[in-house]
Design a protein around this motif. Structure first.
Motif, PDB file in Angstrom:
ATOM      1  N   LEU A 179      73.793  56.296   3.412  1.00  0.00           N
ATOM      2  CA  LEU A 179      72.930  55.252   3.952  1.00  0.00           C
ATOM      3  C   LEU A 179      71.788  55.800   4.795  1.00  0.00           C
ATOM      4  O   LEU A 179      70.672  55.271   4.769  1.00  0.00           O
ATOM      5  N   HIS A 180      72.044  56.873   5.552  1.00  0.00           N
ATOM      6  CA  HIS A 180      71.007  57.421   6.434  1.00  0.00           C
ATOM      7  C   HIS A 180      69.710  57.728   5.689  1.00  0.00           C
ATOM      8  O   HIS A 180      68.610  57.480   6.188  1.00  0.00           O
ATOM      9  N   ALA A 181      69.828  58.292   4.495  1.00  0.00           N
ATOM     10  CA  ALA A 181      68.659  58.779   3.768  1.00  0.00           C
ATOM     11  C   ALA A 181      67.677  57.669   3.409  1.00  0.00           C
ATOM     12  O   ALA A 181      66.482  57.933   3.213  1.00  0.00           O
ATOM     13  N   LEU A 182      68.164  56.421   3.339  1.00  0.00           N
ATOM     14  CA  LEU A 182      67.262  55.316   3.042  1.00  0.00           C
ATOM     15  C   LEU A 182      66.192  55.152   4.120  1.00  0.00           C
ATOM     16  O   LEU A 182      65.078  54.723   3.839  1.00  0.00           O
ATOM     17  N   PHE A 183      66.546  55.517   5.350  1.00  0.00           N
ATOM     18  CA  PHE A 183      65.684  55.239   6.501  1.00  0.00           C
ATOM     19  C   PHE A 183      64.827  56.422   6.932  1.00  0.00           C
ATOM     20  O   PHE A 183      64.083  56.322   7.888  1.00  0.00           O
ATOM     21  N   TYR A 184      64.953  57.561   6.252  1.00  0.00           N
ATOM     22  CA  TYR A 184      64.217  58.746   6.678  1.00  0.00           C
ATOM     23  C   TYR A 184      62.716  58.585   6.516  1.00  0.00           C
ATOM     24  O   TYR A 184      62.215  58.016   5.535  1.00  0.00           O
ATOM     25  N   LYS A 185      61.997  59.169   7.482  1.00  0.00           N
ATOM     26  CA  LYS A 185      60.562  59.325   7.344  1.00  0.00           C
ATOM     27  C   LYS A 185      60.301  60.544   6.460  1.00  0.00           C
ATOM     28  O   LYS A 185      61.206  61.338   6.186  1.00  0.00           O
ATOM     29  N   GLU A 186      59.087  60.707   6.033  1.00  0.00           N
ATOM     30  CA  GLU A 186      58.751  61.844   5.174  1.00  0.00           C
ATOM     31  C   GLU A 186      59.089  63.158   5.862  1.00  0.00           C
ATOM     32  O   GLU A 186      58.724  63.388   7.015  1.00  0.00           O
ATOM     33  N   GLY A 187      59.857  64.004   5.194  1.00  0.00           N
ATOM     34  CA  GLY A 187      60.240  65.302   5.732  1.00  0.00           C
ATOM     35  C   GLY A 187      61.493  65.294   6.579  1.00  0.00           C
ATOM     36  O   GLY A 187      61.997  66.358   6.965  1.00  0.00           O
TER      37      GLY A 187
ATOM     38  N   LEU B 203      66.418  46.862   6.971  1.00  0.00           N
ATOM     39  CA  LEU B 203      66.300  46.991   5.526  1.00  0.00           C
ATOM     40  C   LEU B 203      65.041  46.281   5.036  1.00  0.00           C
ATOM     41  O   LEU B 203      64.586  45.301   5.632  1.00  0.00           O
ATOM     42  N   ASP B 204      64.515  46.755   3.932  1.00  0.00           N
ATOM     43  CA  ASP B 204      63.406  46.063   3.281  1.00  0.00           C
ATOM     44  C   ASP B 204      63.927  44.925   2.399  1.00  0.00           C
ATOM     45  O   ASP B 204      63.270  43.888   2.261  1.00  0.00           O
ATOM     46  N   ALA B 205      65.100  45.128   1.808  1.00  0.00           N
ATOM     47  CA  ALA B 205      65.658  44.107   0.918  1.00  0.00           C
ATOM     48  C   ALA B 205      67.166  44.270   0.832  1.00  0.00           C
ATOM     49  O   ALA B 205      67.719  45.359   1.030  1.00  0.00           O
ATOM     50  N   PHE B 206      67.820  43.141   0.545  1.00  0.00           N
ATOM     51  CA  PHE B 206      69.270  43.086   0.377  1.00  0.00           C
ATOM     52  C   PHE B 206      69.548  42.150  -0.794  1.00  0.00           C
ATOM     53  O   PHE B 206      68.953  41.077  -0.892  1.00  0.00           O
ATOM     54  N   SER B 207      70.441  42.555  -1.689  1.00  0.00           N
ATOM     55  CA  SER B 207      70.790  41.681  -2.808  1.00  0.00           C
ATOM     56  C   SER B 207      72.236  41.925  -3.220  1.00  0.00           C
ATOM     57  O   SER B 207      72.842  42.935  -2.837  1.00  0.00           O
ATOM     58  N   PHE B 208      72.777  40.992  -3.979  1.00  0.00           N
ATOM     59  CA  PHE B 208      74.131  41.178  -4.478  1.00  0.00           C
ATOM     60  C   PHE B 208      74.240  40.623  -5.889  1.00  0.00           C
ATOM     61  O   PHE B 208      73.455  39.765  -6.306  1.00  0.00           O
TER      62      PHE B 208
ATOM     63  N   VAL C 231      81.897  42.394  -6.370  1.00  0.00           N
ATOM     64  CA  VAL C 231      80.499  42.126  -6.082  1.00  0.00           C
ATOM     65  C   VAL C 231      79.782  43.434  -5.760  1.00  0.00           C
ATOM     66  O   VAL C 231      80.243  44.214  -4.918  1.00  0.00           O
ATOM     67  N   ALA C 232      78.671  43.678  -6.417  1.00  0.00           N
ATOM     68  CA  ALA C 232      77.825  44.841  -6.116  1.00  0.00           C
ATOM     69  C   ALA C 232      76.794  44.425  -5.076  1.00  0.00           C
ATOM     70  O   ALA C 232      76.078  43.437  -5.265  1.00  0.00           O
ATOM     71  N   ILE C 233      76.723  45.166  -3.984  1.00  0.00           N
ATOM     72  CA  ILE C 233      75.769  44.912  -2.911  1.00  0.00           C
ATOM     73  C   ILE C 233      74.739  46.034  -2.911  1.00  0.00           C
ATOM     74  O   ILE C 233      75.102  47.218  -2.922  1.00  0.00           O
ATOM     75  N   THR C 234      73.473  45.664  -2.921  1.00  0.00           N
ATOM     76  CA  THR C 234      72.391  46.652  -2.984  1.00  0.00           C
ATOM     77  C   THR C 234      71.533  46.561  -1.730  1.00  0.00           C
ATOM     78  O   THR C 234      71.084  45.472  -1.350  1.00  0.00           O
ATOM     79  N   LEU C 235      71.305  47.710  -1.100  1.00  0.00           N
ATOM     80  CA  LEU C 235      70.464  47.821   0.088  1.00  0.00           C
ATOM     81  C   LEU C 235      69.216  48.619  -0.290  1.00  0.00           C
ATOM     82  O   LEU C 235      69.314  49.656  -0.956  1.00  0.00           O
ATOM     83  N   GLU C 236      68.056  48.152   0.160  1.00  0.00           N
ATOM     84  CA  GLU C 236      66.809  48.831  -0.185  1.00  0.00           C
ATOM     85  C   GLU C 236      65.973  49.094   1.060  1.00  0.00           C
ATOM     86  O   GLU C 236      65.867  48.257   1.949  1.00  0.00           O
ATOM     87  N   LYS C 237      65.394  50.304   1.105  1.00  0.00           N
ATOM     88  CA  LYS C 237      64.531  50.708   2.220  1.00  0.00           C
ATOM     89  C   LYS C 237      63.643  51.852   1.745  1.00  0.00           C
ATOM     90  O   LYS C 237      64.116  52.791   1.090  1.00  0.00           O
ATOM     91  N   ASN C 238      62.350  51.773   2.068  1.00  0.00           N
ATOM     92  CA  ASN C 238      61.421  52.861   1.746  1.00  0.00           C
ATOM     93  C   ASN C 238      61.441  53.238   0.267  1.00  0.00           C
ATOM     94  O   ASN C 238      61.386  54.414  -0.095  1.00  0.00           O
ATOM     95  N   LYS C 239      61.562  52.221  -0.590  1.00  0.00           N
ATOM     96  CA  LYS C 239      61.604  52.411  -2.041  1.00  0.00           C
ATOM     97  C   LYS C 239      62.807  53.220  -2.504  1.00  0.00           C
ATOM     98  O   LYS C 239      62.799  53.806  -3.591  1.00  0.00           O
ATOM     99  N   ARG C 240      63.834  53.269  -1.652  1.00  0.00           N
ATOM    100  CA  ARG C 240      65.107  53.889  -2.030  1.00  0.00           C
ATOM    101  C   ARG C 240      66.178  52.803  -2.004  1.00  0.00           C
ATOM    102  O   ARG C 240      66.031  51.791  -1.333  1.00  0.00           O
ATOM    103  N   SER C 241      67.290  53.036  -2.696  1.00  0.00           N
ATOM    104  CA  SER C 241      68.340  52.027  -2.739  1.00  0.00           C
ATOM    105  C   SER C 241      69.717  52.661  -2.679  1.00  0.00           C
ATOM    106  O   SER C 241      69.899  53.844  -3.003  1.00  0.00           O
TER     107      SER C 241
END
Length: 420
Positions: free
Chosen positions: A211-219, A78-83, A102-112
C-alpha cells in the motif's frame, strides 16, 4: 578483497548487539518503577473532568502523538476507491450462510492495489452484525470451502501450512480453521468478513510492493520518518474495507478483530475510525494493548529491531527509553471509548505481557467511566478463564499465543449482549 567480509562481520555484530541489548524480560522483579501517564491531564497540565473536554482537548492530542510518533501518519488520501462482487452463493457453511467475495481496489497517483474480502452472513436475517478481521495466510486458509479464492500475493513460508516459495496453494486450504469459529458466529447471528493482510501490505521490511508505494512521490522508496509503517497500513486497509461494508445492506454493524500484530492494527483502526462499532484485541502485546513502560516480555527496542517496518521510524527514539514516552498504550485503548472494547490475553503468552495488557484495560476504564460505561474496576488480574464482560471487557485464558474456540465463545457472548 577482504573489505566486504569485514563490513559483513561489522553489520552482523551490530545486529547481534542490538538483539542482546533488547532481550525480552520475563522477570517481574526487573520491571522498572514507572509512572502511568494520566489520561485526565493534558500535555500542558490541564485537568479533564468531562467527556466533552476529553473529546475536545485530550483525545485529539493523544491521537496526534500515536499518529506522529508510534504508528505513523497516512500521507494523503486515495484518488479513487471501488469494489466488484466476484462471487456469491446462498448455500455456504452447511447451508446456514451466504457467501460473498468482493474485490476492493484502491487508486492513487495512477497506481492501484487490489485485495479480496471474504464475507459469510447468516441466512434468514435482513442484516447482521459482522466480525471483521485480517487473516495471516489467505482467505482460503480460514475455511475448507472449495469456492474461496486462493491468494496470489506474497506469503510468508510456513511448513505446517504447506506454504513454500512465498506462494499459497490448494494445499493450504482450511489449515487455519482452528482460529476462526465461523459456524459458531453464524449460529449466533453474526457474520464474518476477512482479508489476507499480505494483499494490503506484505509483512516484510520492504516498502516497494504494498500500500505504501501508491502514495510515494517521484523518487521516494520508503515512508518518511513520521509516516506510516505496516501496522498503520493494515489499519488503513481495514478502514477501506469498512467503506465497502457500511454500504452493504446485508450488514448492520462491524466489530473489528485482530490477533497478535493484527490486534495492534485492529486497535489503531478502531482508534482512528469511529465507524467500527466495537474492537477486539487478542494477544496484541507490545505496541498493542500492553503497557510499554512495564518493559516486560517484548519491549519497544526489541519489536523495532525484529520488525523495523511495523511502526513509524520516529518510534525508534524510544528503543530502550520507554520511560521517556509521554503516553502509553492504555491511552490508545481509551481512544476507542465509549465504543465497546475487548482485550484478551493468554496465561502462557508472556511475550505479549498479559499483566501489561490487563493493566492497560484497567487504566483505560477511567475514560469509559466518563461516559457512564462499565470497565475494569480492580487492578488485580482476574482468574484464568474467568472473563470480565463489561463495555470494556477482559479475559486471560489457559494456553499460549493463539486464537481458540474459548476466545470466540467469549467474544460472541459479549457481542450478543451489546449488538444483537
Amino acid at each position: 578483497m577482504m573489505k566486504p567480509v569485514f563490513i559483513l562481520l561489522a553489520v552482523t555484530c551490530m545486529m547481534q548487539s542490538a538483539f542482546t541489548q533488547f532481550e525480552p524480560n520475563y522477570d517481574e522483579s526487573k520491571v522498572p518503577q514507572f509512572e502511568v501517564p494520566d489520561l485526565l491531564t493534558t500535555f500542558n497540565g490541564e485537568k479533564i473532568t468531562k467527556a466533552e473536554q476529553w473529546e475536545d482537548k485530550r483525545r485529539p492530542e493523544l491521537l496526534r502523538f500515536f499518529e506522529e510518533e508510534v504508528y505513523g501518519r497516512v500521507p494523503g488520501n486515495l484518488d479513487a476507491f471501488s469494489f466488484k462482487l466476484l462471487e456469491q452463493d446462498d448455500s455456504a457453511v452447511n447451508g446456514k450462510a451466504r457467501r460473498k467475495q468482493v474485490a476492493i481496489t484502491l487508486e492513487k497517483n495512477k497506481r492501484s492495489l487490489n485485495f479480496n474480502l471474504l464475507l459469510y452472513l447468516p441466512k434468514g436475517s435482513p442484516s447482521a452484525p459482522v466480525f471483521l478481521g485480517y487473516n495471516f495466510h489467505g482467505n482460503h486458509t480460514v475455511t475448507h470451502d472449495p469456492k474461496v479464492l486462493i491468494t496470489d500475493a506474497w506469503n510468508e513460508n510456513n511448513e505446517a501450512l504447506e506454504i513454500s516459495n512465498n506462494k499459497a496453494t490448494e494445499a493450504s486450504r482450511g489449515k487455519r480453521t482452528n482460529r476462526w469459529a465461523i459456524e459458531k458466529m453464524i449460529d449466533a447471528g453474526f457474520g464474518l468478513a476477512t482479508i489476507y493482510y499480505g494483499e494490503v501490505d506484505p509483512d516484510k521490511n520492504d516498502f516497494t510492493d504494498g500500500l505504501h508505494a501508491l502514495f510515494y512521490k517521484e523518487g521516494q522508496e520508503r515512508p518518511e520518518t513520521n509516516e506510516w509503517g505496516s501496522i498503520a497500513a493494515w489499519a488503513f486497509g481495514l478502514r477501506c474495507a469498512m467503506d465497502y461494508l457500511e454500504n452493504d445492506g446485508d450488514i448492520s454493524k462491524v466489530v473489528i478483530f485482530g490477533h497478535s500484530r493484527l490486534g495492534k492494527a485492529a486497535l489503531w483502526a478502531g482508534a482512528t475510525d469511529n465507524r467500527f462499532a466495537g474492537v477486539i484485541s487478542n494477544d496484541s502485546g507490545c505496541g498493542g494493548a500492553a503497557l510499554s513502560k512495564r518493559q516486560f516480555g517484548e519491549t519497544v527496542g526489541r519489536i523495532n529491531h525484529s520488525f523495523p517496518h511495523w511502526f513509524a521510524d520516529a518510534f525508534e527514539q524510544y528503543n530502550g527509553k520507554e520511560e521517556q514516552l509521554p503516553a502509553d498504550q492504555h491511552q490508545l485503548l481509551a481512544l476507542i471509548a465509549p465504543r465497546p472494547l475487548y482485550v484478551a490475553s493468554a496465561v502462557e503468552d508472556q511475550w505479549a505481557d498479559p499483566k501489561g495488557e490487563f493493566l492497560a484495560a484497567y487504566y483505560a476504564s477511567t475514560i469509559y467511566g466518563l461516559y457512564g460505561k462499565a470497565g475494569i474496576t480492580t487492578d488485580e488480574l482476574p482468574a484464568v478463564d474467568r472473563p470480565i464482560q463489561n463495555t470494556l471487557a477482559y479475559h486471560i485464558r489457559s494456553g499460549g499465543h493463539d486464537v481458540m474456540d474459548y476466545d470466540w465463545e467469549q467474544y460472541i457472548s459479549w457481542a450478543k449482549k451489546l449488538f444483537n
